[in-house]
Design a protein around this motif. Structure first.
Motif, short mmCIF file in Angstrom:
data_model
loop_
_atom_site.label_atom_id
_atom_site.label_comp_id
_atom_site.label_asym_id
_atom_site.label_seq_id
_atom_site.Cartn_x
_atom_site.Cartn_y
_atom_site.Cartn_z
N ALA A 245 -55.53 -21.18 76.00
CA ALA A 245 -54.63 -22.30 75.70
C ALA A 245 -53.79 -21.25 74.57
CB ALA A 245 -55.02 -23.41 76.03
N HIS A 246 -54.64 -21.55 73.73
CA HIS A 246 -53.69 -20.63 72.22
C HIS A 246 -52.41 -19.71 72.76
CE1 HIS A 246 -52.93 -21.06 68.04
NE2 HIS A 246 -53.57 -19.91 68.03
N THR A 247 -52.53 -18.59 73.81
CA THR A 247 -52.46 -17.20 73.48
C THR A 247 -51.42 -17.85 74.32
OG1 THR A 247 -54.05 -16.32 73.78
CG2 THR A 247 -52.45 -15.09 75.01
N GLU A 248 -51.40 -19.02 75.24
CA GLU A 248 -50.13 -19.07 76.01
C GLU A 248 -48.69 -20.11 75.53
OE1 GLU A 248 -49.48 -22.60 79.42
OE2 GLU A 248 -51.30 -21.76 79.35
N LEU A 249 -49.89 -21.10 74.14
CA LEU A 249 -49.52 -21.49 73.02
C LEU A 249 -48.27 -20.84 72.27
CD1 LEU A 249 -48.09 -23.80 71.74
CD2 LEU A 249 -49.86 -22.95 70.10
N VAL A 250 -48.93 -19.44 71.73
CA VAL A 250 -48.19 -18.13 71.35
C VAL A 250 -46.93 -17.59 72.09
CG1 VAL A 250 -48.76 -16.65 70.06
CG2 VAL A 250 -49.79 -18.15 69.09
N ASN A 251 -46.86 -17.26 73.61
CA ASN A 251 -46.77 -16.62 74.01
C ASN A 251 -45.12 -17.60 74.60
OD1 ASN A 251 -48.07 -14.67 74.46
ND2 ASN A 251 -49.18 -14.86 75.92
N THR A 252 -45.19 -18.79 74.01
CA THR A 252 -44.34 -19.69 73.96
C THR A 252 -43.17 -20.03 73.17
OG1 THR A 252 -45.50 -22.34 73.96
CG2 THR A 252 -44.98 -20.97 76.36
N LEU A 253 -43.33 -19.55 72.14
CA LEU A 253 -42.97 -19.31 70.38
C LEU A 253 -42.13 -18.22 70.47
CD1 LEU A 253 -46.30 -19.90 68.19
CD2 LEU A 253 -44.75 -21.83 69.05
N ALA B 293 -47.65 -10.95 69.26
CA ALA B 293 -48.62 -12.44 69.68
C ALA B 293 -49.94 -12.41 69.73
CB ALA B 293 -48.45 -11.77 71.18
N ALA B 294 -50.32 -10.91 69.95
CA ALA B 294 -52.56 -10.82 69.76
C ALA B 294 -53.32 -11.35 68.24
CB ALA B 294 -52.83 -9.58 70.39
N HIS B 295 -52.10 -10.34 66.93
CA HIS B 295 -52.51 -10.65 65.92
C HIS B 295 -52.21 -12.26 65.42
CE1 HIS B 295 -52.60 -9.05 62.46
NE2 HIS B 295 -51.92 -9.67 61.72
N GLN C 47 -43.57 -6.77 55.75
CA GLN C 47 -45.38 -7.30 54.65
C GLN C 47 -45.28 -8.33 55.82
OE1 GLN C 47 -46.95 -6.82 51.41
NE2 GLN C 47 -48.84 -7.65 51.64
N ALA C 48 -46.55 -8.37 56.78
CA ALA C 48 -46.66 -9.64 57.25
C ALA C 48 -47.11 -10.86 56.43
CB ALA C 48 -47.84 -9.34 58.10
#
Length: 171
Positions: free
Chosen positions: A65-73, A81-83, A122-123
């Motif tokens: 679910a968190h991966t899905e959220l990040v991918n919608t940002l 995204a994985a980071h 710099q991240a």
């Protein structure tokens, strides 16, 4: 009527409104969101004790679910995204704020697979949401000048409700 009061731990006076609403039958759904920061909040115990109150504790999002959220940002590069997913550990607000900070600091560049951090950038990867907000505050104070830190400190000590005369005297 649906009344949504977000982050009531930072505006405790809103709990007084909810307590008053509970005293009278009201055709309303009141939704409160808050983080348990350990400080006692006025009226919270009586609101929780009311038979019409339901408390729902939310945990961090699972990885999918968190991966899905990040991918919608934003359409982020899969590695970026994985980071974000790994760093924010299921906390949606942290993910939104982190990506927003990257955008605000112009650290993202379009690439063939989506946005990625700019080469040599710099991240901005603080330990948690508090560290992210602290860095934003530090940046704002830096931009406003040397006296800004003192003003922010005074505002923090005074709290969220300050009368004009009181603020004028302090400022």
């Amino acid at each position: 009527l649906v009344l949504w009061l977000d982050d009531v731990q930072w505006g405790a006076e809103s709990l007084g409104l909810v307590a008053a609403l509970l005293e009278q039958p009201s055709p309303a759904l009141v939704l409160l969101t808050l983080r348990d920061e350990g400080a006692p909040l006025p009226h919270l115990n009586e609101i929780k004790a009311d038979s019409r109150t339901e408390v729902i504790h939310l945990e961090a999002l699972d990885r999918a679910a968190h991966t899905e959220l990040v991918n919608t940002l934003l359409p982020l590069d899969p590695e970026t995204a994985a980071h974000v997913v790994a760093r924010t550990e299921g906390h949606p607000l942290f993910a939104v704020q982190l990506v927003g900070a990257w955008v605000a600091h112009d650290l993202l560049r379009p690439g063939p697979r989506g946005f990625a951090l700019a080469p040599g950038a710099q991240a901005l990867l603080p330990d948690d949401i508090h560290a992210l907000w602290t860095s934003r505050l530090d940046e704002a104070v830096r931009q406003l000048g040397p006296g800004a830190r003192r003003v922010v400190e005074l505002a923090a000590v005074l709290g969220s409700e300050v009368g004009f005369d009181e603020w004028a005297a302090v400022a």
